[in-house]
Design a protein around this motif. Structure first.
Motif, mmCIF file in Angstrom:
data_model
loop_
_atom_site.group_PDB
_atom_site.id
_atom_site.type_symbol
_atom_site.label_atom_id
_atom_site.label_comp_id
_atom_site.label_asym_id
_atom_site.label_seq_id
_atom_site.Cartn_x
_atom_site.Cartn_y
_atom_site.Cartn_z
ATOM 1 N N ASN A 3 0.818 -1.202 0.000
ATOM 2 C CA ASN A 3 0.000 0.000 0.000
ATOM 3 C C ASN A 3 0.860 1.264 0.000
ATOM 4 O OD1 ASN A 3 -1.457 2.184 1.631
ATOM 5 N ND2 ASN A 3 -3.122 0.769 1.149
ATOM 6 N N LYS B 93 0.121 4.402 0.755
ATOM 7 C CA LYS B 93 0.009 5.239 1.955
ATOM 8 C C LYS B 93 0.853 4.672 3.085
ATOM 9 C CE LYS B 93 -4.324 7.764 1.874
ATOM 10 N NZ LYS B 93 -5.666 7.863 2.425
ATOM 11 N N PHE C 134 -3.690 13.520 7.120
ATOM 12 C CA PHE C 134 -4.054 12.120 6.895
ATOM 13 C C PHE C 134 -4.826 11.535 8.075
ATOM 14 C CE2 PHE C 134 0.004 13.201 4.948
ATOM 15 C CZ PHE C 134 -0.326 13.060 3.613
ATOM 16 N N ASP D 108 -7.478 8.589 8.265
ATOM 17 C CA ASP D 108 -7.037 7.199 8.081
ATOM 18 C C ASP D 108 -6.262 6.637 9.266
ATOM 19 O OD1 ASP D 108 -7.990 7.063 5.406
ATOM 20 O OD2 ASP D 108 -6.205 8.112 4.717
ATOM 21 N N LEU D 109 -6.031 7.426 10.300
ATOM 22 C CA LEU D 109 -5.091 7.041 11.349
ATOM 23 C C LEU D 109 -5.745 6.885 12.718
ATOM 24 C CD1 LEU D 109 -2.235 9.529 10.394
ATOM 25 C CD2 LEU D 109 -2.399 7.108 9.782
ATOM 26 N N ASP E 12 -12.181 7.454 8.885
ATOM 27 C CA ASP E 12 -12.104 6.420 7.851
ATOM 28 C C ASP E 12 -11.356 5.170 8.303
ATOM 29 O OD1 ASP E 12 -13.504 8.064 6.088
ATOM 30 O OD2 ASP E 12 -11.677 8.950 5.272
ATOM 31 N N THR E 13 -11.130 5.025 9.596
ATOM 32 C CA THR E 13 -10.414 3.860 10.117
ATOM 33 C C THR E 13 -11.334 2.638 10.143
ATOM 34 O OG1 THR E 13 -11.012 4.374 12.393
ATOM 35 C CG2 THR E 13 -8.907 5.284 11.563
ATOM 36 N N ARG F 34 -15.411 2.272 10.479
ATOM 37 C CA ARG F 34 -16.204 1.467 9.537
ATOM 38 C C ARG F 34 -17.067 0.460 10.271
ATOM 39 N NH1 ARG F 34 -12.562 -0.449 4.436
ATOM 40 N NH2 ARG F 34 -12.093 1.595 3.593
ATOM 41 N N TYR G 129 -6.903 -7.445 8.311
ATOM 42 C CA TYR G 129 -6.271 -6.208 7.861
ATOM 43 C C TYR G 129 -4.763 -6.264 8.071
ATOM 44 C CZ TYR G 129 -6.614 -5.042 12.888
ATOM 45 O OH TYR G 129 -6.534 -5.058 14.263
ATOM 46 N N TYR H 159 -1.865 2.819 11.086
ATOM 47 C CA TYR H 159 -2.573 2.854 9.806
ATOM 48 C C TYR H 159 -2.903 1.415 9.449
ATOM 49 C CZ TYR H 159 -3.444 3.293 4.795
ATOM 50 O OH TYR H 159 -4.015 3.233 3.545
ATOM 51 N N MET I 79 -4.835 -1.337 6.742
ATOM 52 C CA MET I 79 -5.272 -1.550 5.372
ATOM 53 C C MET I 79 -6.239 -2.723 5.376
ATOM 54 S SD MET I 79 -1.318 -1.151 4.517
ATOM 55 C CE MET I 79 -1.048 -1.412 6.265
#
Length: 162
Positions: free
Chosen positions: A19, A21, A46, A49-50, A71-72, A76, A134, A153, A155
């Motif tokens: 990834n 990022k 950022f 995402d963190l 958005d982590t 979700r 993940y 972070y 993914m």
């Protein structure tokens, strides 16, 4: 099946299939630690995402959640009301499911806190009939005041819906 945590080599972040990022965050961390800086401001753009984790309390192996971006994986799974919704979901899980997950993911977190070295791993856990999977990058930052924080972070590979 329970929860598994499979470590990757940090050098794997240099490979092209990883990834972008994650590689970007790792390179930013590496640059900052080489210069002795601890500039969280670089991460602010950022932040959705963190996550930011603080050291765990002695009675609890899990790191303390200081911040979770919108958005982590946690967002979700549980939406914006992370603590209330997660408590409702946890109450529905089989006994021991959360404990197994918490204890497994906290091992690498605690190692990163102690060593001040980054962690890159793969987490997989069964929550009933659903799988949470993940890749995770944990970047430790030692502040001038002394405490260590982890910037994380993740993914997602598979995120259940509750």
């Amino acid at each position: 099946m329970g929860t598994t945590c499979t470590p990757f080599k940090i050098s794997d972040l240099e490979q092209t299939q990883v990834n972008e990022k994650a590689r970007f965050f790792y390179n930013m961390w590496r640059r900052q630690t080489k210069t002795g800086a601890c500039d969280f401001q670089e991460f602010v753009p950022f932040s959705p995402d963190l996550i930011v984790l603080g050291k765990p309390k002695p009675a609890n192996p899990m790191a303390n959640l200081v911040f979770s971006g919108d958005d982590t994986i946690g967002a979700r799974l549980f939406g914006q009301n992370l603590e209330k919704t997660s408590a409702q979901v946890y109450a529905k899980l089989e006994p021991g499911t959360l404990k197994d997950y918490s204890e497994t993911v906290s091992v690498a977190q605690n190692e990163s806190f102690e060593s001040c070295e980054p962690v890159f791993d793969y987490i997989s856990s069964e929550f009933g009939s659903q799988t949470l999977a993940y890749e995770r990058l944990l970047l430790p930052f030692k502040t001038k005041a002394g405490p260590v924080f982890l910037v994380g972070y993740s993914m997602p590979v598979s995120v259940p819906s509750f």
